[in-house]
Write a protein that holds these residues in place. Structure first.
Motif, PDB file in Angstrom:
ATOM      1  N   ALA A  59      36.719  58.892  81.547  1.00  0.00           N
ATOM      2  CA  ALA A  59      36.047  57.864  82.558  1.00  0.00           C
ATOM      3  C   ALA A  59      34.612  58.085  83.049  1.00  0.00           C
ATOM      4  CB  ALA A  59      36.966  57.739  84.037  1.00  0.00           C
ATOM      5  N   GLN A  60      34.314  59.553  83.206  1.00  0.00           N
ATOM      6  CA  GLN A  60      32.926  60.138  83.536  1.00  0.00           C
ATOM      7  C   GLN A  60      32.162  59.849  82.413  1.00  0.00           C
ATOM      8  OE1 GLN A  60      34.075  64.012  84.574  1.00  0.00           O
ATOM      9  NE2 GLN A  60      34.385  63.420  86.812  1.00  0.00           N
ATOM     10  N   TYR A  61      32.438  60.196  80.949  1.00  0.00           N
ATOM     11  CA  TYR A  61      31.670  60.060  79.785  1.00  0.00           C
ATOM     12  C   TYR A  61      31.410  58.609  79.710  1.00  0.00           C
ATOM     13  CZ  TYR A  61      32.435  65.015  78.849  1.00  0.00           C
ATOM     14  OH  TYR A  61      32.609  66.237  79.008  1.00  0.00           O
ATOM     15  N   ARG A  62      32.289  57.863  79.937  1.00  0.00           N
ATOM     16  CA  ARG A  62      32.137  56.367  79.547  1.00  0.00           C
ATOM     17  C   ARG A  62      31.049  55.833  80.526  1.00  0.00           C
ATOM     18  NH1 ARG A  62      38.261  54.506  78.332  1.00  0.00           N
ATOM     19  NH2 ARG A  62      38.081  54.480  76.080  1.00  0.00           N
ATOM     20  N   LYS A  63      30.742  56.339  81.951  1.00  0.00           N
ATOM     21  CA  LYS A  63      29.856  56.136  82.905  1.00  0.00           C
ATOM     22  C   LYS A  63      28.579  56.737  82.379  1.00  0.00           C
ATOM     23  CE  LYS A  63      33.098  54.894  86.538  1.00  0.00           C
ATOM     24  NZ  LYS A  63      33.484  55.174  87.752  1.00  0.00           N
ATOM     25  N   ASN A  64      28.581  57.990  82.172  1.00  0.00           N
ATOM     26  CA  ASN A  64      27.552  58.748  81.720  1.00  0.00           C
ATOM     27  C   ASN A  64      27.702  59.812  80.724  1.00  0.00           C
ATOM     28  OD1 ASN A  64      25.336  60.558  81.817  1.00  0.00           O
ATOM     29  ND2 ASN A  64      25.478  60.861  84.085  1.00  0.00           N
ATOM     30  N   PRO A  65      27.129  59.451  79.610  1.00  0.00           N
ATOM     31  CA  PRO A  65      27.489  60.406  78.317  1.00  0.00           C
ATOM     32  C   PRO A  65      26.813  61.676  78.311  1.00  0.00           C
ATOM     33  CG  PRO A  65      25.767  58.814  77.838  1.00  0.00           C
ATOM     34  CD  PRO A  65      26.277  58.256  79.215  1.00  0.00           C
ATOM     35  N   LYS A  66      26.136  62.184  79.271  1.00  0.00           N
ATOM     36  CA  LYS A  66      25.562  63.356  79.248  1.00  0.00           C
ATOM     37  C   LYS A  66      26.492  64.427  79.253  1.00  0.00           C
ATOM     38  CE  LYS A  66      20.958  62.180  81.153  1.00  0.00           C
ATOM     39  NZ  LYS A  66      19.876  62.325  82.042  1.00  0.00           N
ATOM     40  N   ALA A  67      26.421  65.473  78.430  1.00  0.00           N
ATOM     41  CA  ALA A  67      27.555  66.546  78.493  1.00  0.00           C
ATOM     42  C   ALA A  67      26.986  67.589  77.809  1.00  0.00           C
ATOM     43  CB  ALA A  67      28.709  65.936  77.464  1.00  0.00           C
ATOM     44  N   CYS A  68      27.761  68.885  77.968  1.00  0.00           N
ATOM     45  CA  CYS A  68      27.519  70.094  77.859  1.00  0.00           C
ATOM     46  C   CYS A  68      28.692  70.833  77.255  1.00  0.00           C
ATOM     47  CB  CYS A  68      27.082  70.876  78.851  1.00  0.00           C
ATOM     48  SG  CYS A  68      26.510  72.686  78.948  1.00  0.00           S
ATOM     49  N   LEU A  69      28.621  71.517  76.031  1.00  0.00           N
ATOM     50  CA  LEU A  69      29.680  72.349  75.873  1.00  0.00           C
ATOM     51  C   LEU A  69      29.334  73.685  75.816  1.00  0.00           C
ATOM     52  CD1 LEU A  69      30.743  70.855  72.189  1.00  0.00           C
ATOM     53  CD2 LEU A  69      31.848  70.418  74.378  1.00  0.00           C
ATOM     54  N   TYR A  70      30.161  74.841  76.076  1.00  0.00           N
ATOM     55  CA  TYR A  70      29.784  76.281  76.207  1.00  0.00           C
ATOM     56  C   TYR A  70      30.800  76.988  75.567  1.00  0.00           C
ATOM     57  CZ  TYR A  70      27.752  80.447  77.881  1.00  0.00           C
ATOM     58  OH  TYR A  70      27.227  81.737  77.964  1.00  0.00           O
ATOM     59  N   GLY A  84      23.933  67.684  75.166  1.00  0.00           N
ATOM     60  CA  GLY A  84      24.005  66.394  74.380  1.00  0.00           C
ATOM     61  C   GLY A  84      24.637  65.179  75.132  1.00  0.00           C
ATOM     62  N   THR A  85      25.272  64.500  74.093  1.00  0.00           N
ATOM     63  CA  THR A  85      25.972  63.318  74.611  1.00  0.00           C
ATOM     64  C   THR A  85      27.390  63.427  74.114  1.00  0.00           C
ATOM     65  OG1 THR A  85      24.894  62.023  72.906  1.00  0.00           O
ATOM     66  CG2 THR A  85      23.867  61.980  75.021  1.00  0.00           C
ATOM     67  N   MET A  86      28.072  62.810  74.922  1.00  0.00           N
ATOM     68  CA  MET A  86      29.628  62.611  74.427  1.00  0.00           C
ATOM     69  C   MET A  86      30.068  61.174  74.368  1.00  0.00           C
ATOM     70  SD  MET A  86      32.226  64.865  73.891  1.00  0.00           S
ATOM     71  CE  MET A  86      32.086  66.247  75.147  1.00  0.00           C
ATOM     72  N   GLU A  87      30.615  60.817  73.047  1.00  0.00           N
ATOM     73  CA  GLU A  87      31.131  59.558  72.885  1.00  0.00           C
ATOM     74  C   GLU A  87      32.583  59.623  72.944  1.00  0.00           C
ATOM     75  OE1 GLU A  87      29.595  57.164  69.430  1.00  0.00           O
ATOM     76  OE2 GLU A  87      28.613  59.140  69.003  1.00  0.00           O
ATOM     77  N   VAL A  88      33.327  58.561  73.280  1.00  0.00           N
ATOM     78  CA  VAL A  88      34.702  58.409  73.422  1.00  0.00           C
ATOM     79  C   VAL A  88      35.431  57.378  72.236  1.00  0.00           C
ATOM     80  CG1 VAL A  88      36.962  57.616  74.763  1.00  0.00           C
ATOM     81  CG2 VAL A  88      34.919  58.622  76.003  1.00  0.00           C
ATOM     82  N   LEU A  89      35.813  57.816  71.112  1.00  0.00           N
ATOM     83  CA  LEU A  89      36.139  57.311  70.032  1.00  0.00           C
ATOM     84  C   LEU A  89      37.611  56.715  70.076  1.00  0.00           C
ATOM     85  CD1 LEU A  89      34.318  59.245  67.446  1.00  0.00           C
ATOM     86  CD2 LEU A  89      33.589  57.324  68.733  1.00  0.00           C
TER      87      LEU A  89
END
Length: 140
Positions: A59-70, A84-89
């Motif tokens: 739900a958060q990525y659908r509203k705001n695709p900004k993301a981080c992986l660590y 980067g950005t996260m897409e929900v597929l």
């Protein structure tokens, strides 16, 4: 300075079984959680993970695709943050690409389970920490 970011970072990532992912909530605060390592990666640019469609993160990525992986290696106290950005597929091709035997434990209806989706992360930049030093790098 890293000679080959893709090789150095890729080697670190491939040895990890978990990843921390971050999203931005409706109040603008970061939210971080641990997940199983990505199922598929293309260099250090694109990563594919599985999750529940009904999750707060989706739900958060659908509203705001900004993301981080660590990713981090606790033994050698080094890590890498990718921004980067996260897409929900939810298309069949993406879901089938990363499906594994045993996933029915999480998604009982199988690869077509509506509560099964794919997170596709695309990195734009990164920061690598090792030997008590950090360095930024672009992801191309």
């Amino acid at each position: 300075m890293m000679r080959d970011a893709v090789q150095t970072i890729g080697n670190l990532i491939d040895k990890q079984t978990t990843v921390l992912i971050s999203s931005v909530d409706e109040d603008g605060f970061p939210n971080t959680k641990a997940m199983l390592a990505p199922r598929v990666r293309d260099g250090i640019k694109t990563f594919y993970l599985t999750t529940n469609t009904s999750s707060a993160r989706v739900a958060q990525y659908r509203k705001n695709p900004k993301a981080c992986l660590y990713f981090f290696d606790k033994r050698f106290f080094r890590g890498v943050m990718l921004k980067g950005t996260m897409e929900v597929l939810q298309d069949a091709k993406s879901k089938e690409m990363i499906w594994r035997d045993g996933d029915t434990m999480y998604y009982p209806l199988g690869v077509t389970d509506p509560d099964y989706c794919v997170l596709k992360f695309t990195a734009e930049s990164g920061r690598y920490y090792s030997n008590f030093k950090s360095e930024n790098f672009p992801v191309e």
